[in-house]
Design a protein around this motif. Structure first.
Motif, mmCIF file in Angstrom:
data_model
loop_
_atom_site.group_PDB
_atom_site.id
_atom_site.type_symbol
_atom_site.label_atom_id
_atom_site.label_comp_id
_atom_site.label_asym_id
_atom_site.label_seq_id
_atom_site.Cartn_x
_atom_site.Cartn_y
_atom_site.Cartn_z
ATOM 1 N N LEU A 82 1.067 -1.217 0.054
ATOM 2 C CA LEU A 82 0.019 0.034 0.080
ATOM 3 C C LEU A 82 0.777 1.288 0.044
ATOM 4 N N THR A 83 0.582 2.189 -1.031
ATOM 5 C CA THR A 83 1.078 3.323 -0.788
ATOM 6 C C THR A 83 0.178 4.622 -0.722
ATOM 7 N N ILE A 84 0.644 5.489 0.138
ATOM 8 C CA ILE A 84 -0.392 6.849 0.501
ATOM 9 C C ILE A 84 0.444 8.073 0.304
ATOM 10 N N GLU A 85 0.208 8.730 -0.655
ATOM 11 C CA GLU A 85 0.693 10.110 -1.224
ATOM 12 C C GLU A 85 0.135 11.103 -0.273
ATOM 13 N N ASN A 107 2.065 -5.193 -9.276
ATOM 14 C CA ASN A 107 0.560 -5.010 -10.047
ATOM 15 C C ASN A 107 -0.560 -5.110 -8.710
ATOM 16 N N GLU A 108 -0.070 -5.597 -7.558
ATOM 17 C CA GLU A 108 -1.264 -5.814 -6.429
ATOM 18 C C GLU A 108 -1.225 -4.662 -5.697
ATOM 19 N N CYS A 109 -0.083 -3.673 -5.661
ATOM 20 C CA CYS A 109 0.049 -2.561 -4.567
ATOM 21 C C CYS A 109 -1.211 -1.741 -4.877
ATOM 22 N N ILE A 110 -1.669 -1.262 -3.623
ATOM 23 C CA ILE A 110 -2.876 -0.248 -3.631
ATOM 24 C C ILE A 110 -2.198 1.065 -3.626
ATOM 25 N N ARG A 132 -6.711 0.255 -9.199
ATOM 26 C CA ARG A 132 -6.004 0.265 -7.933
ATOM 27 C C ARG A 132 -5.871 1.433 -7.090
ATOM 28 N N CYS A 133 -6.479 2.584 -7.685
ATOM 29 C CA CYS A 133 -6.161 3.891 -7.206
ATOM 30 C C CYS A 133 -7.436 4.116 -6.093
ATOM 31 N N ILE A 134 -7.320 4.678 -5.007
ATOM 32 C CA ILE A 134 -8.263 5.122 -4.026
ATOM 33 C C ILE A 134 -7.788 6.385 -3.283
ATOM 34 N N GLY A 135 -8.859 6.983 -2.644
ATOM 35 C CA GLY A 135 -8.580 8.062 -1.569
ATOM 36 C C GLY A 135 -8.490 7.722 -0.501
ATOM 37 N N ILE A 136 -7.658 7.863 0.493
ATOM 38 C CA ILE A 136 -7.412 7.395 1.952
ATOM 39 C C ILE A 136 -7.067 8.757 2.454
ATOM 40 N N HIS A 137 -8.145 9.333 2.934
ATOM 41 C CA HIS A 137 -8.020 10.831 3.626
ATOM 42 C C HIS A 137 -8.026 10.869 4.990
ATOM 43 N N PHE A 138 -6.621 10.980 5.736
ATOM 44 C CA PHE A 138 -6.602 11.315 7.161
ATOM 45 C C PHE A 138 -6.738 12.837 7.470
ATOM 46 N N PHE A 139 -7.107 12.974 8.613
ATOM 47 C CA PHE A 139 -7.240 14.354 9.424
ATOM 48 C C PHE A 139 -6.056 14.564 10.205
ATOM 49 N N ASN A 140 -5.625 15.935 10.258
ATOM 50 C CA ASN A 140 -4.752 16.350 11.132
ATOM 51 C C ASN A 140 -4.941 16.510 12.583
ATOM 52 N N GLN A 158 -14.107 -3.052 -6.599
ATOM 53 C CA GLN A 158 -14.564 -3.321 -5.123
ATOM 54 C C GLN A 158 -13.550 -3.930 -4.355
ATOM 55 N N GLU A 159 -12.520 -4.722 -4.947
ATOM 56 C CA GLU A 159 -11.575 -5.461 -4.157
ATOM 57 C C GLU A 159 -10.526 -4.604 -3.445
ATOM 58 N N ILE A 160 -10.326 -3.574 -4.335
ATOM 59 C CA ILE A 160 -9.320 -2.499 -3.513
ATOM 60 C C ILE A 160 -10.113 -1.734 -2.508
ATOM 61 N N LEU A 161 -11.324 -1.292 -2.697
ATOM 62 C CA LEU A 161 -11.983 -0.707 -1.600
ATOM 63 C C LEU A 161 -12.154 -1.687 -0.508
ATOM 64 N N HIS A 162 -12.654 -2.856 -0.495
ATOM 65 C CA HIS A 162 -12.640 -3.458 0.543
ATOM 66 C C HIS A 162 -11.407 -3.716 1.330
ATOM 67 N N LYS A 163 -10.494 -3.995 0.643
ATOM 68 C CA LYS A 163 -8.899 -4.062 1.157
ATOM 69 C C LYS A 163 -8.590 -2.820 1.976
ATOM 70 N N SER A 164 -8.770 -1.666 1.338
ATOM 71 C CA SER A 164 -8.712 -0.637 2.087
ATOM 72 C C SER A 164 -9.284 -0.104 3.384
ATOM 73 N N ILE A 165 -10.578 -0.549 3.148
ATOM 74 C CA ILE A 165 -11.491 -0.598 4.385
ATOM 75 C C ILE A 165 -10.933 -1.353 5.676
ATOM 76 N N ASP A 166 -10.647 -2.554 5.246
ATOM 77 C CA ASP A 166 -10.165 -3.577 6.137
ATOM 78 C C ASP A 166 -8.753 -2.746 6.779
ATOM 79 N N THR A 167 -7.930 -2.256 6.091
ATOM 80 C CA THR A 167 -6.541 -2.113 6.450
ATOM 81 C C THR A 167 -6.604 -0.958 7.419
#
Length: 280
Positions: A82-85, A107-110, A132-140, A158-167
């Motif tokens: 998983l990478t988060i920019e 190829n499996e990296c989110i 495989r792209c998704i928004g994961i927005h944290f707050f400060n 949907q697979e990426i969405l569910h993996k992201s939610i679980d993580t």
């Protein structure tokens, strides 16, 4: 899980701390070595304060620090699951980074963005595998704020969405799935909060301190709008407001304020510069 964080500023380093605390191996990437050194030093101070408060012990501090590597080559993120920019809120720069990053990771990296207002669909379009792209927005500050917005683009599988939610849930955060619209949930709701406060000031009805006092004492908010803008940074806050305003076809509800623009231009960014609506 191997996690790559792009950008070692306040948000990037905060997300790195969250991931490391959850047991992930983290590579924190930045092109600026001084920024990496500052992030490493800041984390050490944060963890020392947590020891003083009795929330962690010395061994936990060492464990968290041992999970984070500080790197200045994007290729170092090649083993990421998983990478988060978390870099500057400029679409073209994000797309350029994502396009390069994709050539290094599996190829499996989110591939996720921590953007607070930009289109995830547009960012995803820079990839060969946009699903495989998704928004994961944290707050400060990311280690303290429980809420995380997870934003699937129209291309996201949907697979990426569910993996992201679980993580993110495994990281002990509360997930809110949001549509890919400007500002998502929180930043869309927050724009009038800031905007009306700035307009009340510009119309001469009250000063910064009075508005903040009213919102905290009478409205029940933990921080007033000017305190919060100083905490976030007037440069960041103004950029988000401008981006949401344009994205909603210049809807006057989201109109930026000249006052905040001038403060940002003057370098009165808030806490991080020592001066904003208040002196620090």
């Amino acid at each position: 899980m191997n996690v790559g964080i792009i950008g070692s500023g306040t948000m990037g380093s905060g997300i790195a701390q969250v991931a490391a605390t959850a047991g992930c191996k983290v590579n924190l990437y930045d092109t600026n070595q001084a920024a990496l050194d500052k992030a490493k030093s800041s984390l050490n101070k944060i963890l020392l304060r947590l020891i003083e408060k009795g929330r962690i012990d010395e061994s936990e501090k060492s464990r968290i620090q041992g999970k984070i590597s500080y790197v200045n080559n994007l290729k170092e993120l090649s083993d990421s699951d998983l990478t988060i920019e978390a870099i500057v809120e400029e679409l073209d720069i994000k797309k350029k980074v994502f396009s390069e990053l994709e050539t290094y990771v599996s190829n499996e990296c989110i591939i996720a963005s921590n953007t607070s207002s930009l289109s995830i669909a547009s960012i995803a379009s820079s990839l060969q595998k946009p699903e495989r792209c998704i928004g994961i927005h944290f707050f400060n500050p990311a280690p303290l704020m429980k809420l995380v917005e997870v934003i699937p683009a129209i291309q996201t599988s949907q697979e990426i969405l569910h993996k992201s939610i679980d993580t993110i849930s495994d990281w002990k955060k509360v997930v809110a799935v949001a549509k890919d619209t400007p500002g998502f949930i929180v930043n869309r709701v927050a724009r009038p909060f800031y905007g009306e406060a700035l307009r009340i000031y510009e119309e001469g009805l009250a000063d910064f301190a009075t508005i903040d006092w009213s919102m905290k004492t009478l409205g029940g908010f933990k921080m007033g709008p000017f305190e919060l803008m100083d905490f976030i940074g007037n440069d960041v806050n103004y950029t988000v407001t401008e981006s949401v305003f344009k994205a909603f076809y210049y809807d006057p509800r989201y109109k930026p304020a000249f006052t905040q623009m001038r403060f940002a231009e003057a370098g009165y960014l808030g806490r991080k510069s020592g001066k904003g609506y208040y002196d620090y």
